[in-house]
Design a protein around this motif. Structure first.
Motif, mmCIF file in Angstrom:
data_model
loop_
_atom_site.group_PDB
_atom_site.id
_atom_site.type_symbol
_atom_site.label_atom_id
_atom_site.label_comp_id
_atom_site.label_asym_id
_atom_site.label_seq_id
_atom_site.Cartn_x
_atom_site.Cartn_y
_atom_site.Cartn_z
ATOM 1 N N GLY A 285 34.907 46.039 52.339
ATOM 2 C CA GLY A 285 35.086 45.310 51.099
ATOM 3 C C GLY A 285 34.223 45.847 49.973
ATOM 4 N N THR B 155 37.894 42.404 47.667
ATOM 5 C CA THR B 155 37.274 42.707 48.944
ATOM 6 C C THR B 155 38.336 43.150 49.938
ATOM 7 N N THR C 229 31.765 42.131 48.752
ATOM 8 C CA THR C 229 32.777 41.884 47.733
ATOM 9 C C THR C 229 32.406 42.624 46.450
ATOM 10 N N SER D 250 36.715 38.213 42.644
ATOM 11 C CA SER D 250 36.140 39.412 43.263
ATOM 12 C C SER D 250 37.188 40.056 44.155
ATOM 13 N N HIS E 63 35.490 33.796 43.027
ATOM 14 C CA HIS E 63 34.039 33.911 43.117
ATOM 15 C C HIS E 63 33.461 33.954 41.713
ATOM 16 N N THR F 126 28.722 38.742 51.440
ATOM 17 C CA THR F 126 29.315 37.487 51.861
ATOM 18 C C THR F 126 29.147 37.344 53.363
ATOM 19 N N ALA G 94 37.863 38.749 53.678
ATOM 20 C CA ALA G 94 38.294 37.519 53.007
ATOM 21 C C ALA G 94 38.764 36.460 53.988
#
Length: 208
Positions: A154, A59, A49, A57, A85, A33, A64
């Motif tokens: 994550g 993380t 993630t 998901s 997600h 991400t 986040a």
């Protein structure tokens, strides 16, 4: 047992510790991400993630917070969050199992340096406190002598013995000192939140 404290050094002495390498396996287990604010120069930060279900998901909370994903739940003590997600339902949900000191673990994530999936392996060394803006002292983390690079936060920690998910990578430290004597016990370690610290929270977060 003596009380231990982690002295965190994130990027002051570099952006990684230990050995890690490109991994096709990591690409199967975790997602990348983009966090931070992208610029015309393409600058930004990467995070990782872990797919949980078709819709959620797992993380690190600090990933986040700055990602484009909407957050479903924040852990009250640890650097963890569940985000919305869309995931492929292949191999979902993952099987979790708490790890133990001395167990071998495999770490998976994405490298900020290369934006490629990477992995490392090591052994659980010690449980320790980690008090910073993302973790309260009650959130005990595990230190492992595995490699970590910025961007793997994550990411997933798997038990090597049975390939179950053991925890979530939250960072690294250049050293762990004994809180009483000040003696350095370990250097250059990965830090992750073990499943035991978030089992109940995760079940509730995904269920609700």
């Amino acid at each position: 047992m003596q009380r231990l404290i982690v002295l965190m050094v994130w990027v002051l002495t570099g952006c990684s510790v230990g050995h890690y390498e490109y991994s096709k396996e990591a690409q199967k287990r975790v997602d990348m991400t983009v966090t931070g604010i992208p610029t015309v120069l393409g600058l930004g930060t990467l995070g990782t993630t872990i797919p949980l279900t078709a819709d959620y998901s797992l993380t690190a909370a600090h990933v986040a917070k700055f990602s484009l994903y909407r957050v479903k739940a924040w852990h009250p003590e640890c650097d963890l969050a569940v985000v919305y997600h869309k995931n492929s339902e292949v191999n979902l949900p993952p099987t979790f199992r708490n790890s133990h000191i001395g167990d071998r673990v495999n770490l998976y994530g994405y490298s900020f340096i290369s934006a490629m999936p990477v992995s490392s392996s090591g052994e659980n060394l010690i449980n320790t406190t980690l008090a910073n803006s993302w973790n309260k002292a009650a959130c005990v983390v595990v230190a492992a002598n595995a490699g970590v690079v910025k961007g793997m936060s994550g990411g997933a920690v798997y038990n090597a013995s049975d390939d179950t998910l053991a925890g979530v990578i939250v960072g690294y430290s250049d050293r762990i000192n004994d809180n009483k004597s000040g003696k350095t016990l370990y250097k250059n370690v990965a830090l992750y939140v073990p499943y035991a610290r978030f089992e109940s929270w995760l079940a509730q977060a995904v269920k609700s």
